[in-house]
Scaffold this active site. Structure first.
Site, PDB file in Angstrom:
ATOM      1  N   CYS A  95       4.870   0.271   7.962  1.00 16.37           N
ATOM      2  CA  CYS A  95       3.470   0.226   7.582  1.00 16.37           C
ATOM      3  C   CYS A  95       2.747  -0.895   8.305  1.00 16.37           C
ATOM      4  O   CYS A  95       1.390  -1.087   8.342  1.00 16.37           O
ATOM      5  CB  CYS A  95       3.328   0.101   6.275  1.00 16.37           C
ATOM      6  SG  CYS A  95       4.328   1.369   5.216  1.00 16.37           S
TER       7      CYS A  95
ATOM      8  N   HIS B 144      -4.060  -4.914   2.139  1.00 17.50           N
ATOM      9  CA  HIS B 144      -2.978  -3.920   2.335  1.00 17.50           C
ATOM     10  C   HIS B 144      -2.976  -3.127   1.139  1.00 17.50           C
ATOM     11  O   HIS B 144      -3.098  -2.042   1.243  1.00 17.50           O
ATOM     12  CB  HIS B 144      -1.529  -4.436   2.524  1.00 17.50           C
ATOM     13  CG  HIS B 144      -0.388  -3.473   2.854  1.00 17.50           C
ATOM     14  ND1 HIS B 144      -0.560  -2.434   3.779  1.00 17.50           N
ATOM     15  CD2 HIS B 144       0.760  -3.095   2.220  1.00 17.50           C
ATOM     16  CE1 HIS B 144       0.481  -2.055   3.823  1.00 17.50           C
ATOM     17  NE2 HIS B 144       1.277  -2.123   2.963  1.00 17.50           N
TER      18      HIS B 144
ATOM     19  N   HIS C  64      -2.962   6.019   2.236  1.00 17.22           N
ATOM     20  CA  HIS C  64      -1.868   5.005   3.165  1.00 17.22           C
ATOM     21  C   HIS C  64      -1.663   5.746   4.466  1.00 17.22           C
ATOM     22  O   HIS C  64      -0.675   6.694   4.161  1.00 17.22           O
ATOM     23  CB  HIS C  64      -1.076   4.505   2.227  1.00 17.22           C
ATOM     24  CG  HIS C  64      -0.121   3.337   2.914  1.00 17.22           C
ATOM     25  ND1 HIS C  64      -0.327   3.001   4.103  1.00 17.22           N
ATOM     26  CD2 HIS C  64       0.962   2.477   2.345  1.00 17.22           C
ATOM     27  CE1 HIS C  64       0.461   2.148   4.428  1.00 17.22           C
ATOM     28  NE2 HIS C  64       1.163   1.868   3.447  1.00 17.22           N
TER      29      HIS C  64
END
Lengths: 250, 397
Positions: free
Chosen positions: B160, B285, B319
């Site tokens: 990620c 995040h 995400h």
């Protein structure tokens, strides 16, 4: 053009007769009569805790064995790392996709180990390393791009050493007809710095359209052969550019 | 201080749209209406996801069919938005001096999933399946071949944080003089592997993701691409600082103390020459998982204090995994691009408003806020314990 010193290097693979190639002497002998590598073999990774070792894939074993072999205890926690692999955790990914096709559930452990940086993460944990790390892929030109990425780390932090680990294994049988490559189960480790004792190299790349030469072993292993030889330079063409390493006196 | 590194143009495509103005307008409004179930993209899953509208996707040109995958179609869509700027820059320096760095975690996993499903039912892979669709390196070499570039082309795949780390390498390619122009960003697509993978970790929210809420229960996945034209100009929006760290903790969960997260934030600020008071906004995040939000709030409050406006844009687009870092840098870029005078508009934080009192105190931005502090940050944390923070702002001289 960039000056780099290979402080230490290591490699792990097998011959086609399944003899293990692990020590400096093994590779020095191989380099005098280089031949294609085998598809099998699993390094011992004796330094890993038994529980971690049991859960480790072959790629993890290959890359961690080479990473530990070319670093000393005191260095492992403080080097920046680059892990480069063309195929990465492809075996894990294909297993997950086969489970999905059978409408079975996905194992959380398999999923966490399917990321391309799984080996970098496991190295960070095993070595207690909190430094910057990148995991890269660049098709047939993965090794040289990994070397470039390592050099970029040296540019950002000239005082820190960089550990470049490259490794792959033959891709799953049901995909193998899709590509042509010198399939092998192997990994190499290079400990790089801007200065210091070791093999000093001048690294450069020129754009160009010279086609890639099909070699009989992976690029990273060709680099290990070069390090064991007296050759003044090594060139690797990629189809879009030519990478060159020339021995230099720093 | 680092040399100038200009983010000269941004192409971006995600669940909010395939047009920068539309995306920015919907971002400022805090529009979460794009989050919907998409069983066709998640191997039957009924979770909310941020899917890109298929109607907006270009097909790849003739001769590049072997790269055809949803991922590369996103990249192509992002590229088309900035084609004029990119082609001018390529002509100015010559194609041999242009490199590509793309972050991705999935590349063509979705297309491989279809190939393996075909094999399961019919005994052989889909005949049109090509390895270049699947392999991670294809995300970068596709763009290099599309534009006939001669510079290096590599994919970064650190889960990620991939999309953020791609910008780190892009800046170094310019600083080292390997390239004069770099195309860098991230691209990731919804697929069965990531959807069912995160579900197996019990990390997927039952409804809309709810970051930093007391009631948060996981993430929503998203997809798309963000692509930057990166040059050495000392003008416009600049990548001012980068920070990187590893966790040395666990393969799929962060250090609960947020030590690695704080280290990457501090390094990016130091690199940008910024103190906490200079930071006007942090794109979190903010995945909405119990552990990410708790460790990230600790890191943020320790490094920035509790007053800097922050938001997670994941409730708007999901995400985007390997694209997330570049995508969220894109939100910071659009904020700077939209600034009027000293005021920089801030993407709002959308959640149920039930703040978690167990978390370290951070300030979540509301709709309509702006800042006059010139530096913006974005955090990206990945599996394997890979952290990256980027700092951006306008050129001052």
């Amino acid at each position: 053009m960039m000056d780099v010193v290979v402080r230490r290097f290591s490699a792990w693979g097998t011959s086609q007769a399944d003899a293990v190639l692990a020590s400096h002497e093994d590779w020095s002998a191989w380099a005098k009569a280089p031949a294609p590598l085998g598809h099998e073999g699993k390094p011992p990774v004796a330094f890993l805790a038994a529980a971690v070792r049991r859960r480790s894939s072959r790629l993890t074993r290959l890359m961690l064995e080479s990473a530990f072999a070319c670093t000393e205890e005191g260095e492992r926690g403080s080097v920046r790392t680059v892990f480069s692999s063309r195929h990465g955790a492809i075996h894990v990914a294909i297993k997950i996709l086969a489970s999905l096709a059978r409408q079975e559930s996905v194992s959380p452990l398999q999923f966490s180990h399917s990321v391309h940086n799984a080996q970098a993460g496991l190295f960070s944990i095993a070595a207690g390393n909190r430094e910057a790390s990148s995991s890269i892929a660049a098709g047939t030109d993965t090794f040289a791009h990994g070397f470039l990425e390592a050099v970029l780390h040296l540019e950002r932090r000239p005082e820190q050493m960089v550990l470049l680990v490259t490794g792959d294994e033959p891709i799953p049988d049901n995909l193998s007809h899709l590509i042509e490559e010198p399939a092998a189960a192997y990994a190499t480790g290079l400990l790089l710095s801007r200065s210091g004792r070791g093999t000093a190299l001048r690294f450069s790349r020129e754009a160009g359209r010279a086609p890639r030469k099909q070699r009989e072993w992976p690029d990273a292993i060709e680099f290990i052969r070069f390090l064991h030889s007296d050759d003044a330079e090594l060139s690797l063409e990629s189809g879009r550019g030519c990478w060159r390493w020339e021995r230099s006196a720093l | 201080m680092s040399k100038p590194c200009s983010l000269a143009a941004l192409g971006i495509i995600n669940a909010l749209g395939a047009d920068r103005d539309v995306i920015w307008r919907r971002t400022l409004a805090g529009d979460t209406s794009s989050m919907k179930p998409h069983p066709d993209l998640t191997a039957g899953g009924d979770w909310l996801v941020g899917a890109v509208d298929d109607m907006r996707l270009p097909t790849l040109p003739d001769g590049l069919e072997r790269y055809s995958c949803r991922n590369n179609r996103f990249t192509m869509g992002a590229f088309e938005q900035i084609e004029t700027e990119v082609m001018n820059a390529v002509r100015a320096v010559g194609a041999d001096r242009v490199g590509v760095v793309m972050g991705t975690s999935t590349s063509g996993s979705r297309e491989c999933e279809a190939a393996i499903l075909h094999e399961h039912h019919h005994g052989s892979l889909l005949p049109e399946f090509r390895y270049e669709q699947l392999e991670l390196g294809g995300a970068a070499s596709f763009l290099a071949e599309l534009l006939e570039l001669g510079g290096p082309a590599l994919s970064i795949s650190t889960a990620c944080s991939s999309g953020a780390r791609a910008l780190v390498s892009a800046r170094s390619l310019l600083e080292l003089g390997v390239c004069d122009v770099v195309l860098a960003g991230g691209s990731d697509s919804l697929c069965g592997l990531t959807s069912h993978g995160f579900a197996s970790l019990k990390a997927v929210a039952a409804g809309l993701t709810n970051p930093f809420s007391a009631n948060r229960d996981g993430l929503n996945l998203g997809e798309g691409a963000a692509l930057f034209l990166v040059t050495r100009e000392n003008a416009g929006i600049q990548l001012l600082g980068v920070g990187e760290s590893s966790e040395a903790h666990h393969i799929s969960s962060p250090d609960p103390e947020g030590t690695g997260a704080a280290a990457s934030m501090r390094e990016a600020m130091e690199d940008a020459g910024a103190a906490a008071d200079d930071v006007g906004y942090l794109n979190l995040h903010g995945t909405g998982t119990r552990l990410n939000d708790s460790m990230e709030s600790l890191a943020v409050s320790r490094v920035l204090g509790g007053e800097t406006p922050c938001s997670s844009t994941k409730p708007l687009i999901g995400h985007c995994l390997g694209a997330a870092g570049a995508m969220e840098l894109g939100f910071c870029w659009m904020a700077l691009d939209a600034s009027a005078g000293q005021q920089i508009p801030i993407p709002p934080h959308r959640y149920d408003g039930d703040g978690d009192t167990e978390l370290a105190s951070i300030r979540l931005a509301g709709v309509g806020e702006s800042t006059d502090r010139a530096i913006l940050l974005t955090n990206s944390f990945g599996f394997g314990g890979n952290n990256c923070t980027l700092a951006v702002g306008r050129a001052t001289s």
